[in-house]
Design a protein around this motif. Structure first.
Motif, PDB file in Angstrom:
ATOM      1  N   ALA A 186       0.816  -1.215   0.000  1.00 21.58           N
ATOM      2  CA  ALA A 186       0.000   0.000   0.000  1.00 21.58           C
ATOM      3  C   ALA A 186       0.853   1.270   0.000  1.00 21.58           C
ATOM      4  O   ALA A 186       0.449   2.302  -0.543  1.00 21.58           O
ATOM      5  CB  ALA A 186      -0.928   0.003   1.218  1.00 21.58           C
ATOM      6  N   TRP A 233       1.667   2.943  -3.429  1.00 21.34           N
ATOM      7  CA  TRP A 233       0.536   3.709  -3.947  1.00 21.34           C
ATOM      8  C   TRP A 233       0.424   5.050  -3.222  1.00 21.34           C
ATOM      9  O   TRP A 233       0.249   6.090  -3.846  1.00 21.34           O
ATOM     10  CB  TRP A 233      -0.756   2.896  -3.783  1.00 21.34           C
ATOM     11  N   ASP A 235       3.167   7.433  -4.274  1.00 23.28           N
ATOM     12  CA  ASP A 235       2.891   8.019  -5.592  1.00 23.28           C
ATOM     13  C   ASP A 235       1.876   9.151  -5.494  1.00 23.28           C
ATOM     14  O   ASP A 235       1.920  10.098  -6.273  1.00 23.28           O
ATOM     15  CB  ASP A 235       2.369   6.955  -6.556  1.00 23.28           C
ATOM     16  N   ARG A 236       0.944   9.049  -4.558  1.00 23.93           N
ATOM     17  CA  ARG A 236      -0.123  10.048  -4.428  1.00 23.93           C
ATOM     18  C   ARG A 236       0.309  11.306  -3.681  1.00 23.93           C
ATOM     19  O   ARG A 236      -0.034  12.401  -4.079  1.00 23.93           O
ATOM     20  CB  ARG A 236      -1.350   9.460  -3.719  1.00 23.93           C
TER      21      ARG A 236
END
Length: 168
Positions: free
Chosen positions: A65, A68, A71-72
């Motif tokens: 997780a 992700w 990246d955000r």
């Protein structure tokens, strides 16, 4: 007197290796403290299994997780959040007054630890130019190999000479 100037590679490498070492060591350091948890909390030894299992399951869930999330919101923010969460949860573990509090704190600690690994690795490899990434990979050997071996030794010394609370 000459000033000590650290390169971004050295700073990122030092911070990451230290964080990684602590995260990996936390998987093994508590094993020798399990009897002390049971004794202090007046529970059976099997009742303390969640302290180890909760951390490892949380690590396993948050490792994928974190990529992700990084990246955000950015790898630096994610890494700093994970490091802060890991540290705060470690303090909460040491202050726990019951097995349930300790297990919950360990699960939260696993969230921070699970996020540290992949996000820190991404930061480490970004700090090193492509020609020097093999050197970065060698840096990862330090916490990966030494921490699991040192965890029980350090944990045993802390439990014997101070208190189980110091393993966190």
């Amino acid at each position: 007197m000459p000033r000590l100037r650290l390169t971004p590679e050295q700073i990122v490498g030092t911070v990451y290796v230290t964080a990684m070492f602590m995260s990996i060591m936390d998987a093994t350091i508590v094993n020798v403290a399990l009897p002390a948890f049971a004794r202090d909390f007046h529970v059976s030894a099997p009742s303390t299994d969640g302290v180890v299992v909760g951390y490892l399951v949380s690590l396993a869930v948050w490792i994928p997780a974190s990529g992700w999330i990084g990246d955000r919101i950015g790898t630096k923010r994610t890494f700093l959040f994970a490091l802060g969460l890991f540290t705060a949860a470690s303090i909460a573990c040491g202050l726990s007054q019951s097995v349930l509090q300790l297990v919950i704190s360990r699960v939260v600690q696993g969230v921070g630890g699970g996020m540290l690994t992949p996000v820190g690795t991404a930061m480490l490899f970004r700090a090193f130019p492509p020609a020097r990434r093999a050197r970065a990979a060698r840096i990862l050997v330090i916490p990966t190999v030494m921490a699991p071996a040192l965890g029980p030794i350090i944990g045993g010394a802390l439990v014997d000479n101070l208190s189980w609370r110091w393993v966190f």
